[in-house]
Design a protein around this motif. Structure first.
Motif, short mmCIF file in Angstrom:
data_model
loop_
_atom_site.label_atom_id
_atom_site.label_comp_id
_atom_site.label_asym_id
_atom_site.label_seq_id
_atom_site.Cartn_x
_atom_site.Cartn_y
_atom_site.Cartn_z
N HIS A 78 0.88 -1.13 -0.07
CA HIS A 78 -0.09 0.00 0.00
C HIS A 78 0.81 1.18 0.11
N PRO A 79 0.58 2.36 -0.65
CA PRO A 79 1.26 3.51 -0.58
C PRO A 79 1.70 4.13 0.72
N ARG A 80 0.89 3.97 1.39
CA ARG A 80 1.04 4.36 2.90
C ARG A 80 2.08 3.78 3.73
N THR A 81 1.99 2.37 3.48
CA THR A 81 3.14 1.43 3.99
C THR A 81 4.29 1.65 3.29
N GLN A 82 4.61 1.96 2.10
CA GLN A 82 5.71 2.26 1.40
C GLN A 82 6.36 3.40 1.81
N LYS A 83 5.45 4.33 1.96
CA LYS A 83 5.99 5.62 2.52
C LYS A 83 6.58 5.75 3.82
N ASN A 84 6.01 4.95 4.70
CA ASN A 84 6.48 4.82 5.87
C ASN A 84 7.71 3.87 6.11
N MET A 85 7.87 2.97 5.28
CA MET A 85 8.90 1.94 5.29
C MET A 85 10.13 2.79 5.05
N GLU A 86 10.06 3.51 4.08
CA GLU A 86 11.15 4.63 3.65
C GLU A 86 11.53 5.42 4.55
N ALA A 87 10.60 6.28 5.32
CA ALA A 87 10.56 6.76 6.27
C ALA A 87 11.54 6.37 7.51
#
Length: 365
Positions: free
Chosen positions: A243-252
């Motif tokens: 999910h885009p939200r999960t991807q964003k937080n993984m990177e952060a």
């Protein structure tokens, strides 16, 4: 002739209205309906092909609500939907599920003295930290007809004082759609579907989906979940449409999964179905996948502390494991050892829920 508006906002909503639309098409002499896409989730994959796969026509209205906070999104939908109802006043508004569109359109309809029918009524997690729980409760508070997927939903609505004559246990339209899509999949060349090569290259694998804020927004929790997935993937490869939200937080949060976890972009319904239907297990925080895995008898570990779909646990193949490394890994060990319960298909999950809904609507009209 009864005029109905079918409301969908997020991708899972379209899976739920699809069998209803097909059932309405079979009763075209009695029902005239229009599909309203609120635009709550805008997905470029929602092209003509998407609706052809589902066996339904394109939406008659697109409200273009887009993103924003819960309040902003709900307000946009309410304003735009009110204009649609003023222009083309239906006899009934039918909402499905528990997203912001469900709440927004049901409230607008009720204030305009238009009857509301809620499909998937009565589900309760009893967790007010979940936005979906608030949506479910508010929608049921103003609905006139309640279409219920499992017997606990009947009990919840009766306890809340809803008239028994308005509560109907019909089965589950999501399962109607699952069976329809499985039949369509059999007619397709699965080699054309994305990541079918992953499936053909692994004798066993698991699938993962994660998107809930309680799991993916907290750094400590997300790192703990990925550490657990890392350990599991050493014995069972995992594929994870992210999910885009999960991807964003993984990177952060600086999370880099091992090669044994294959990350993919979000997949179409058919591509994902082609993967998970033959998986060894599913690890998820999704409501829909809990139910679909139960329908096909696939072990499911739900990374949540509660579920509004208890029948997947009491009768199905689902188990709540939270974000606990021990609970997840202990359950995984049971599955790999062949000690998982086989479960059973819940009552009326037979692919005919939409037909029952249609018959009841015509009986009430």
């Amino acid at each position: 002739m009864i005029k109905i508006m079918l409301i969908a906002g997020a991708r899972p909503n379209f899976m739920k209205i699809a069998p209803i639309a097909r059932a309405f098409d079979s009763r075209a002499d009695d029902i005239a309906y229009k599909i309203v896409h609120t635009g709550q989730h805008y997905d470029t994959n929602m092209s003509d092909v998407f609706f052809e796969e589902l066996g339904i026509r394109k939406p008659d209205y697109h409200l273009g609500a887009g993103g924003g906070s819960h309040s902003q999104q709900t307000a946009k939908i309410m304003v735009e939907f009110e204009a649609v109802c003023e222009q083309d006043r239906p006899d009934l508004v039918m909402v499905v599920g528990d997203v912001n569109s469900t709440l927004a359109c049901s409230v607008v309809a009720k204030k305009m003295h238009i009857n509301v029918a809620h499909v998937e009524a009565g589900l309760r997690s009893f967790d007010l930290n979940m936005p979906e729980e608030i949506n479910r409760m508010v929608t049921d508070a103003v609905s006139d007809l309640f279409f219920v997927t499992e017997e606990q939903g009947m009990a919840n609505l009766k306890k809340e004082g809803k008239p028994e004559a308005c509560i109907h246990f019909v089965g589950h339209v999501m399962i109607d759609n699952l069976f329809y899509q499985l039949s369509q999949l059999e007619k397709m060349n699965s080699a054309d579907l994305k990541y079918n090569d992953y499936k053909s290259g692994h004798s066993e694998y698991g699938v993962v989906t994660l998107h809930r804020p309680s799991n993916v927004d907290d750094k400590t929790t997300l790192i703990r979940i990925f550490n657990t997935l890392d350990q599991i993937s050493k014995r069972l490869p995992l594929i994870f449409p992210i999910h885009p939200r999960t991807q964003k937080n993984m990177e952060a949060f600086g999370i880099t999964p091992p090669d044994t976890i294959t990350l993919t972009p979000p997949l179409s319904y058919m591509a994902f179905l082609n993967l998970w239907k033959d998986a060894k297990l599913a690890l998820t925080d999704s409501g829909g996948l809990q139910e679909e895995t139960t329908a096909l008898g696939i072990p499911c570990l739900t990374i949540r502390e509660n579920t509004e779909r208890p029948i997947t646990i009491t009768q199905g193949t689902n188990e709540l494991v939270g974000a606990s490394e021990k609970k997840i890994f202990d359950a995984f060990e049971k599955i790999m050892a062949g000690n998982w319960r086989t479960g059973q298909k819940p009552d009326l999950w037979d692919g005919r829920a939409a037909e029952r809904i249609t018959d009841i609507l015509l009986a009430h009209s």
